[in-house]
Design a protein around this motif. Structure first.
Motif, mmCIF file in Angstrom:
data_model
loop_
_atom_site.group_PDB
_atom_site.id
_atom_site.type_symbol
_atom_site.label_atom_id
_atom_site.label_comp_id
_atom_site.label_asym_id
_atom_site.label_seq_id
_atom_site.Cartn_x
_atom_site.Cartn_y
_atom_site.Cartn_z
ATOM 1 N N ILE A 108 42.939 79.438 26.249
ATOM 2 C CA ILE A 108 43.373 79.947 24.945
ATOM 3 C C ILE A 108 42.397 79.535 23.854
ATOM 4 O O ILE A 108 41.927 80.371 23.061
ATOM 5 C CB ILE A 108 44.790 79.428 24.625
ATOM 6 C CG1 ILE A 108 45.806 80.029 25.599
ATOM 7 C CG2 ILE A 108 45.177 79.768 23.185
ATOM 8 C CD1 ILE A 108 47.172 79.384 25.522
ATOM 9 N N PHE B 30 47.311 88.946 27.097
ATOM 10 C CA PHE B 30 46.382 87.863 27.426
ATOM 11 C C PHE B 30 46.730 87.264 28.781
ATOM 12 O O PHE B 30 45.853 87.041 29.634
ATOM 13 C CB PHE B 30 46.430 86.794 26.335
ATOM 14 C CG PHE B 30 45.501 85.642 26.551
ATOM 15 C CD1 PHE B 30 44.177 85.717 26.138
ATOM 16 C CD2 PHE B 30 45.944 84.476 27.152
ATOM 17 C CE1 PHE B 30 43.304 84.639 26.327
ATOM 18 C CE2 PHE B 30 45.088 83.399 27.354
ATOM 19 C CZ PHE B 30 43.764 83.484 26.936
ATOM 20 N N SER C 249 50.151 87.682 23.389
ATOM 21 C CA SER C 249 50.124 86.682 24.459
ATOM 22 C C SER C 249 50.481 87.300 25.813
ATOM 23 O O SER C 249 50.012 86.828 26.852
ATOM 24 C CB SER C 249 51.092 85.534 24.139
ATOM 25 O OG SER C 249 52.415 86.023 24.000
ATOM 26 N N GLN D 68 41.518 87.066 16.791
ATOM 27 C CA GLN D 68 42.892 86.645 17.013
ATOM 28 C C GLN D 68 43.324 86.996 18.427
ATOM 29 O O GLN D 68 42.884 87.984 19.002
ATOM 30 C CB GLN D 68 43.839 87.332 16.026
ATOM 31 C CG GLN D 68 43.672 86.890 14.580
ATOM 32 C CD GLN D 68 44.705 87.556 13.688
ATOM 33 O OE1 GLN D 68 45.376 88.511 14.081
ATOM 34 N NE2 GLN D 68 44.843 87.041 12.476
ATOM 35 N N LEU D 69 44.203 86.162 18.978
ATOM 36 C CA LEU D 69 44.851 86.493 20.236
ATOM 37 C C LEU D 69 46.080 87.318 19.843
ATOM 38 O O LEU D 69 47.112 86.770 19.455
ATOM 39 C CB LEU D 69 45.252 85.212 20.979
ATOM 40 C CG LEU D 69 45.603 85.325 22.464
ATOM 41 C CD1 LEU D 69 45.542 83.952 23.143
ATOM 42 C CD2 LEU D 69 46.976 85.936 22.676
ATOM 43 N N PHE E 145 38.993 81.258 24.207
ATOM 44 C CA PHE E 145 39.031 82.646 23.738
ATOM 45 C C PHE E 145 38.919 82.705 22.218
ATOM 46 O O PHE E 145 38.141 83.503 21.668
ATOM 47 C CB PHE E 145 40.334 83.309 24.195
ATOM 48 C CG PHE E 145 40.544 84.689 23.643
ATOM 49 C CD1 PHE E 145 39.988 85.800 24.257
ATOM 50 C CD2 PHE E 145 41.278 84.886 22.473
ATOM 51 C CE1 PHE E 145 40.170 87.072 23.738
ATOM 52 C CE2 PHE E 145 41.472 86.155 21.950
ATOM 53 C CZ PHE E 145 40.914 87.248 22.580
ATOM 54 N N LEU E 146 39.686 81.873 21.529
ATOM 55 C CA LEU E 146 39.684 81.891 20.069
ATOM 56 C C LEU E 146 38.329 81.451 19.504
ATOM 57 O O LEU E 146 37.842 82.008 18.515
ATOM 58 C CB LEU E 146 40.786 80.968 19.533
ATOM 59 C CG LEU E 146 42.231 81.399 19.849
ATOM 60 C CD1 LEU E 146 43.207 80.312 19.413
ATOM 61 C CD2 LEU E 146 42.574 82.714 19.160
#
Length: 363
Positions: free
Chosen positions: A13, A30, A27, A23-24, A16-17
């Motif tokens: 997480i 993802f 979820s 932005q994720l 990725f950010l």
């Protein structure tokens, strides 16, 4: 979740950010793209929020139905009842051969539904068709779901907004509840505690037309968080009635209730002031049980509040009197049954039910 997996998810997480500088957004997406459990991803995100490493907010999601493997089979081959109907030749077929032809599961489900739909009939030697043509509405519905068509109930947004405003800020003489009304909470499915939802839908439909006085009645199953005893069940049947007209008052309600219950053979009635969130004034209805030698609550009643009716679009001078009663408790009083569990539920006295007529009351 073990420490190694927790660290893997956190790294995924945060990586990725940091690497994408984006932005994720979702979820769920993802988790699916990386082969992770969505519940575990949510748990890790909540942990990161608690540590102030990230900030996040819930998103609204339109839920859609998906077919199970069994549902896909019926979408392809037809519903069990349609398969059963189609497997019966014009000259009929023996029950044993039909069962072998369809298999135990399809035969069991299909037979119950086909009989209920009055598609087939069972003669002494064989099963035969009762009608010449049937429509497989179940298959049609399953195909729509498989095509991604949403089957969520679509609500009129202008009416929803008026309801939200009443709850939060009040109106039409009400001060409201003073809380933040949440659409996602209102959209949740739950076992209904009363059938007033049915009455509300009918009144809203009535408000869309030129007004005329109406009477509505419904009988359906309801569910309560009750401690079960000789007069209480966690699920039972509710009978609901309402009258919608101009100039109705509390006297009209009491008169209707007296006449209604007298026709059921219950002349000893008492009324007690009560609170309901959708009626004012409200009254609990008690009937005297000769066997128990006490007054037993048999229903509830009241006049629907203006803040419930006016947002629907009903005229200002229209009133609605309404009442609801369980089917079981008046039956207890009429038949002298002392324990409601003898009448309904897994402990019901089946011999008692079989030995009494379906209807002994002349209305």
């Amino acid at each position: 979740m073990n420490t190694l997996k927790l660290q893997t998810l956190e790294d995924s997480i945060l990586g990725f950010l940091e690497n994408t500088n984006e932005q994720l957004v979702d979820s769920g997406v993802f988790a699916a793209q990386r082969g992770f459990s969505h519940d575990e991803i949510v748990s890790v995100i909540q942990s990161l929020i608690g540590s102030e490493f990230v900030v996040a907010q819930p998103i609204s999601r339109i839920e859609r139905w998906q077919l199970t493997a069994e549902g896909k089979t019926y979408a392809s081959n037809g519903s069990p009842e349609f398969q059963l109907y189609s497997a019966i030749p014009s000259e009929g077929i023996s029950c044993a051969v039909l069962k072998t032809k369809l298999g135990d599961l399809v035969f069991k489900i299909g037979w119950q539904q086909a009989i209920k739909n009055k598609w087939v009939e069972m003669g002494k030697p064989q099963v035969s068709r009762k009608v010449d043509h049937v429509e497989d509405t179940v298959k049609a519905m399953l195909l729509k779901i498989d095509d991604g068509e949403s089957h969520m109930l679509t609500l009129p947004e202008d009416y929803v907004e008026r309801v939200r405003h009443i709850h939060e800020s009040g109106g039409y003489g009400s001060r409201g509840y003073g809380y933040d009304w949440k659409r996602e909470e209102a959209n949740k499915n739950l076992l209904r505690t009363h059938t007033t939802a049915v009455s509300s839908r009918m009144l809203y439909a009535l408000a869309k037309k030129h007004f005329e006085a109406k009477k509505y009645y419904s009988i359906d199953r309801v569910f309560r968080n009750e401690a079960v005893d000789r007069t209480h069940l966690a699920e039972f049947h509710q009978v609901e009635g309402l009258i919608c007209d101009r100039g109705l008052g509390l006297g009209d309600l009491k008169g209707v209730l007296g006449d209604f219950f007298s026709r059921l053979g219950m002349s000893k009635l008492r009324f007690k002031p009560a609170y309901n969130p959708y009626t004012e004034p409200s009254m609990e209805i008690f009937g005297y049980h000769e066997g128990l030698k006490k007054w037993v609550e048999v229903g509830n009643s009241g006049m629907f509040r203006p803040e419930m009716l006016l947002p629907m679009g009903l005229p200002d001078d229209v009133s609605v009197i309404a009442w609801g009663l369980s089917l079981e408790r008046p039956t207890m009083i009429l038949y002298g049954i002392n324990n409601i569990r003898d009448l309904f539920g897994h402990k019901a006295d089946l011999q008692l039910i079989k030995s009494n007529g379906i209807c002994l009351i002349g209305l």
